[in-house]
Each structure stands twice: as structure tokens, then as C-alpha cells.
Design a protein around this motif. Sequence first.
Motif, PDB file in Angstrom:
ATOM      1  N   ALA A 129      -1.067  -1.336  -8.555  1.00  0.00           N
ATOM      2  CA  ALA A 129      -2.402  -1.899  -8.304  1.00  0.00           C
ATOM      3  C   ALA A 129      -2.397  -2.558  -6.934  1.00  0.00           C
ATOM      4  O   ALA A 129      -1.334  -2.932  -6.408  1.00  0.00           O
ATOM      5  CB  ALA A 129      -2.792  -2.910  -9.377  1.00  0.00           C
ATOM      6  N   MET A 130      -3.589  -2.699  -6.358  1.00  0.00           N
ATOM      7  CA  MET A 130      -3.689  -3.321  -5.047  1.00  0.00           C
ATOM      8  C   MET A 130      -5.000  -4.081  -4.907  1.00  0.00           C
ATOM      9  O   MET A 130      -5.988  -3.832  -5.602  1.00  0.00           O
ATOM     10  CB  MET A 130      -3.551  -2.279  -3.930  1.00  0.00           C
ATOM     11  N   ARG A 131      -4.994  -5.044  -3.971  1.00  0.00           N
ATOM     12  CA  ARG A 131      -6.198  -5.740  -3.545  1.00  0.00           C
ATOM     13  C   ARG A 131      -5.955  -6.230  -2.120  1.00  0.00           C
ATOM     14  O   ARG A 131      -4.830  -6.130  -1.601  1.00  0.00           O
ATOM     15  CB  ARG A 131      -6.540  -6.906  -4.470  1.00  0.00           C
ATOM     16  N   ALA A 132      -6.982  -6.754  -1.461  1.00  0.00           N
ATOM     17  CA  ALA A 132      -6.828  -7.250  -0.098  1.00  0.00           C
ATOM     18  C   ALA A 132      -7.733  -8.456   0.125  1.00  0.00           C
ATOM     19  O   ALA A 132      -8.797  -8.580  -0.492  1.00  0.00           O
ATOM     20  CB  ALA A 132      -7.142  -6.161   0.925  1.00  0.00           C
ATOM     21  N   ALA A 146     -11.446  -9.095   9.738  1.00  0.00           N
ATOM     22  CA  ALA A 146     -11.505  -8.187   8.574  1.00  0.00           C
ATOM     23  C   ALA A 146     -10.311  -8.401   7.632  1.00  0.00           C
ATOM     24  O   ALA A 146     -10.151  -9.485   7.082  1.00  0.00           O
ATOM     25  CB  ALA A 146     -11.640  -6.742   9.025  1.00  0.00           C
ATOM     26  N   VAL A 147      -9.436  -7.394   7.449  1.00  0.00           N
ATOM     27  CA  VAL A 147      -8.349  -7.504   6.458  1.00  0.00           C
ATOM     28  C   VAL A 147      -7.291  -8.488   6.956  1.00  0.00           C
ATOM     29  O   VAL A 147      -6.720  -8.319   8.028  1.00  0.00           O
ATOM     30  CB  VAL A 147      -7.717  -6.136   6.165  1.00  0.00           C
ATOM     31  N   GLU A 148      -7.036  -9.525   6.147  1.00  0.00           N
ATOM     32  CA  GLU A 148      -6.084 -10.581   6.517  1.00  0.00           C
ATOM     33  C   GLU A 148      -4.783 -10.521   5.713  1.00  0.00           C
ATOM     34  O   GLU A 148      -3.759 -11.036   6.165  1.00  0.00           O
ATOM     35  CB  GLU A 148      -6.709 -11.954   6.278  1.00  0.00           C
ATOM     36  N   ASN A 149      -4.828  -9.936   4.528  1.00  0.00           N
ATOM     37  CA  ASN A 149      -3.645  -9.923   3.666  1.00  0.00           C
ATOM     38  C   ASN A 149      -3.803  -8.819   2.628  1.00  0.00           C
ATOM     39  O   ASN A 149      -4.914  -8.348   2.372  1.00  0.00           O
ATOM     40  CB  ASN A 149      -3.474 -11.284   2.984  1.00  0.00           C
ATOM     41  N   VAL A 150      -2.697  -8.414   2.040  1.00  0.00           N
ATOM     42  CA  VAL A 150      -2.701  -7.384   1.008  1.00  0.00           C
ATOM     43  C   VAL A 150      -1.843  -7.860  -0.154  1.00  0.00           C
ATOM     44  O   VAL A 150      -0.747  -8.396   0.046  1.00  0.00           O
ATOM     45  CB  VAL A 150      -2.157  -6.047   1.548  1.00  0.00           C
ATOM     46  N   GLY A 151      -2.345  -7.675  -1.370  1.00  0.00           N
ATOM     47  CA  GLY A 151      -1.591  -7.999  -2.576  1.00  0.00           C
ATOM     48  C   GLY A 151      -1.349  -6.739  -3.385  1.00  0.00           C
ATOM     49  O   GLY A 151      -2.183  -5.829  -3.411  1.00  0.00           O
ATOM     50  N   MET A 152      -0.204  -6.678  -4.085  1.00  0.00           N
ATOM     51  CA  MET A 152       0.143  -5.504  -4.888  1.00  0.00           C
ATOM     52  C   MET A 152       0.739  -5.966  -6.221  1.00  0.00           C
ATOM     53  O   MET A 152       1.359  -7.032  -6.309  1.00  0.00           O
ATOM     54  CB  MET A 152       1.166  -4.634  -4.157  1.00  0.00           C
ATOM     55  N   GLU A 153       0.556  -5.117  -7.249  1.00  0.00           N
ATOM     56  CA  GLU A 153       1.179  -5.346  -8.542  1.00  0.00           C
ATOM     57  C   GLU A 153       2.243  -4.293  -8.801  1.00  0.00           C
ATOM     58  O   GLU A 153       2.096  -3.136  -8.408  1.00  0.00           O
ATOM     59  CB  GLU A 153       0.151  -5.283  -9.672  1.00  0.00           C
ATOM     60  N   CYS A 154       3.301  -4.704  -9.500  1.00  0.00           N
ATOM     61  CA  CYS A 154       4.349  -3.784  -9.935  1.00  0.00           C
ATOM     62  C   CYS A 154       4.242  -3.597 -11.449  1.00  0.00           C
ATOM     63  O   CYS A 154       3.997  -4.561 -12.188  1.00  0.00           O
ATOM     64  CB  CYS A 154       5.732  -4.344  -9.610  1.00  0.00           C
ATOM     65  N   ASN A 155       4.448  -2.357 -11.888  1.00  0.00           N
ATOM     66  CA  ASN A 155       4.518  -2.066 -13.324  1.00  0.00           C
ATOM     67  C   ASN A 155       3.337  -2.639 -14.102  1.00  0.00           C
ATOM     68  O   ASN A 155       3.518  -3.316 -15.116  1.00  0.00           O
ATOM     69  CB  ASN A 155       5.833  -2.581 -13.915  1.00  0.00           C
ATOM     70  N   TYR A 156       2.133  -2.379 -13.614  1.00  0.00           N
ATOM     71  CA  TYR A 156       0.905  -2.726 -14.340  1.00  0.00           C
ATOM     72  C   TYR A 156       0.791  -4.223 -14.617  1.00  0.00           C
ATOM     73  O   TYR A 156       0.309  -4.646 -15.667  1.00  0.00           O
ATOM     74  CB  TYR A 156       0.822  -1.923 -15.641  1.00  0.00           C
ATOM     75  N   GLY A 157       1.246  -5.027 -13.655  1.00  0.00           N
ATOM     76  CA  GLY A 157       1.057  -6.476 -13.759  1.00  0.00           C
ATOM     77  C   GLY A 157       2.299  -7.280 -14.070  1.00  0.00           C
ATOM     78  O   GLY A 157       2.225  -8.512 -14.171  1.00  0.00           O
ATOM     79  N   ASP A 158       3.453  -6.636 -14.209  1.00  0.00           N
ATOM     80  CA  ASP A 158       4.687  -7.382 -14.487  1.00  0.00           C
ATOM     81  C   ASP A 158       5.058  -8.317 -13.338  1.00  0.00           C
ATOM     82  O   ASP A 158       5.689  -9.352 -13.554  1.00  0.00           O
ATOM     83  CB  ASP A 158       5.859  -6.426 -14.737  1.00  0.00           C
ATOM     84  N   GLU A 159       4.667  -7.947 -12.123  1.00  0.00           N
ATOM     85  CA  GLU A 159       5.029  -8.722 -10.939  1.00  0.00           C
ATOM     86  C   GLU A 159       3.923  -8.572  -9.902  1.00  0.00           C
ATOM     87  O   GLU A 159       3.333  -7.513  -9.755  1.00  0.00           O
ATOM     88  CB  GLU A 159       6.363  -8.204 -10.378  1.00  0.00           C
ATOM     89  N   VAL A 160       3.621  -9.663  -9.190  1.00  0.00           N
ATOM     90  CA  VAL A 160       2.612  -9.651  -8.129  1.00  0.00           C
ATOM     91  C   VAL A 160       3.290  -9.970  -6.796  1.00  0.00           C
ATOM     92  O   VAL A 160       4.036 -10.953  -6.683  1.00  0.00           O
ATOM     93  CB  VAL A 160       1.484 -10.668  -8.413  1.00  0.00           C
ATOM     94  N   LEU A 161       3.034  -9.132  -5.788  1.00  0.00           N
ATOM     95  CA  LEU A 161       3.599  -9.301  -4.452  1.00  0.00           C
ATOM     96  C   LEU A 161       2.472  -9.551  -3.451  1.00  0.00           C
ATOM     97  O   LEU A 161       1.389  -8.994  -3.576  1.00  0.00           O
ATOM     98  CB  LEU A 161       4.387  -8.059  -4.042  1.00  0.00           C
ATOM     99  N   VAL A 162       2.764 -10.367  -2.439  1.00  0.00           N
ATOM    100  CA  VAL A 162       1.791 -10.667  -1.390  1.00  0.00           C
ATOM    101  C   VAL A 162       2.405 -10.311  -0.044  1.00  0.00           C
ATOM    102  O   VAL A 162       3.537 -10.709   0.262  1.00  0.00           O
ATOM    103  CB  VAL A 162       1.379 -12.159  -1.411  1.00  0.00           C
TER     104      VAL A 162
END
Length: 227
Positions: A129-132, A146-162
Motif C-alpha cells: 500500500a502507499m500514500r503521499a 507538491a509531493v513532500e513525503n511518501v508512506g508505504m505499508e508492508c504485508n497489508y498493514g503489518d508495518e508502516v514505513l515513511v
Amino acid sequence: MNKAAWLAVLVACCACASASATAAGPSSWVTLTEDDLTPRRQITAELFLNNGMDWGVWGEADFCPEGSFAHAFEVKLEIFSSTDDTAVNAVKLYCSTPAGHDTGYALSTEGRFGDWMGMRICETGHLTAMRANVLESQGIMNDDVAVENVGMECNYGDEVLVGVEDAKEERYELGEWSRWAHCFNGSAICGIEIRYEEPYVGDDAAVTDLVMYCCDTGSLDDQETGV
């Protein structure tokens, strides 16, 4: 059949073929090279931002090699400029197989400004998953980034990375996070496409929008585990 009748049939056939292609929509497969013998990736979903900006031009989409998916990512960020800030200038996906073998990376348009902020890696599995974080238009007299940062999820929400973990040195205002966009179960992020506003005389914003692609992992998981 006379010449006029033959032309009428030919035009009708072409019209039918065109209508069928339009109705079918874009293909759910992507060819990694021009070689017709190269395996193709099956795209299961396209992940969009709900707050992306429409400035700039879309670059070419880039995909992980066949049989691999993104397990990490990295953001290229311009923290400060004496003239015109641009924030995120690129996003890179790092790819690996379900068994954990690194296969390379996927990178769309890369801007010239800023520094790579370091890999953000899933402890296990792949990105799903992703968001920005996007700063809305600041008007004619102020600086757009405009885009300042990006966030991602691992394994359908088990872990969130920024992508940018410490943004306190940034001098521009913080934007708003988009909604999360998720891959379906049985798929993971495998590709990326960036919208980029080129530098010009005046205000420019580098990365203004992005799309990520999900690919099916089911058959590959079976192959890796010997099922």
C-alpha cells in the motif's frame, strides 16, 4: 461486389475493431522489453493519490524484473534551496523475489535536486500500500513543492514505513496525507510512474503526483515454496 460496397464493408470492419479495443480498456499486462519472448507482468491494480497535483508531465512507468516485487523504497528529497524548493524529486522501488533474492530496482523520472534519504525496508514480505504527503497550491506569490513525503505499508498493514523520517529541517509548510491505496490480497507493488514538473524560470515543484502498480504474487509464491 462493386467498389462502393467493398469500401463500405471495409469501413464498417475497421469501426468494429476500434470499438472493441476501446471497450476492452487498457491491457492488464505489461511487457518488460520489446522482445516478444520476454514474460509479461500481470497488473492487478493501479494505486493513485487522491490529492496529487496536475502540474508537469508523466514519465515512463518502470517495473521490477519478472518474478519480483518491491520490498523497500527510497525518496530523493531537496530539503532546502536558496531560490526555489522542490521537496521530493524521485522515488525508487527496490525489488526482490518472494524468497528474498534482490533483483534490482524500479525508477520512473528522477529530478536533479536533492539527496537520497536512505532505504526503508520491510522486515518481511513486500510493499502492499502507499500514500503521499502533498502540499496544495500556494498561489502565485509563494513557493510550490507538491509531493513532500511518501508512506508505504508492508504485508497489508503489518508495518508502516515513511520515506522522510525526520522532516524538521524542511522550511516549507507541511501538506496533507492522501488516503491509503492498497493492493488486493495475493498481490504486491511491482512498479511506479511519476509525474514531474521540470525546472523553469519561476516556481517548479518536481514530483507532483505518482502511481504505483500491483502485480499478482499467487503463482510465484507457489513456485518458491514448491506447492
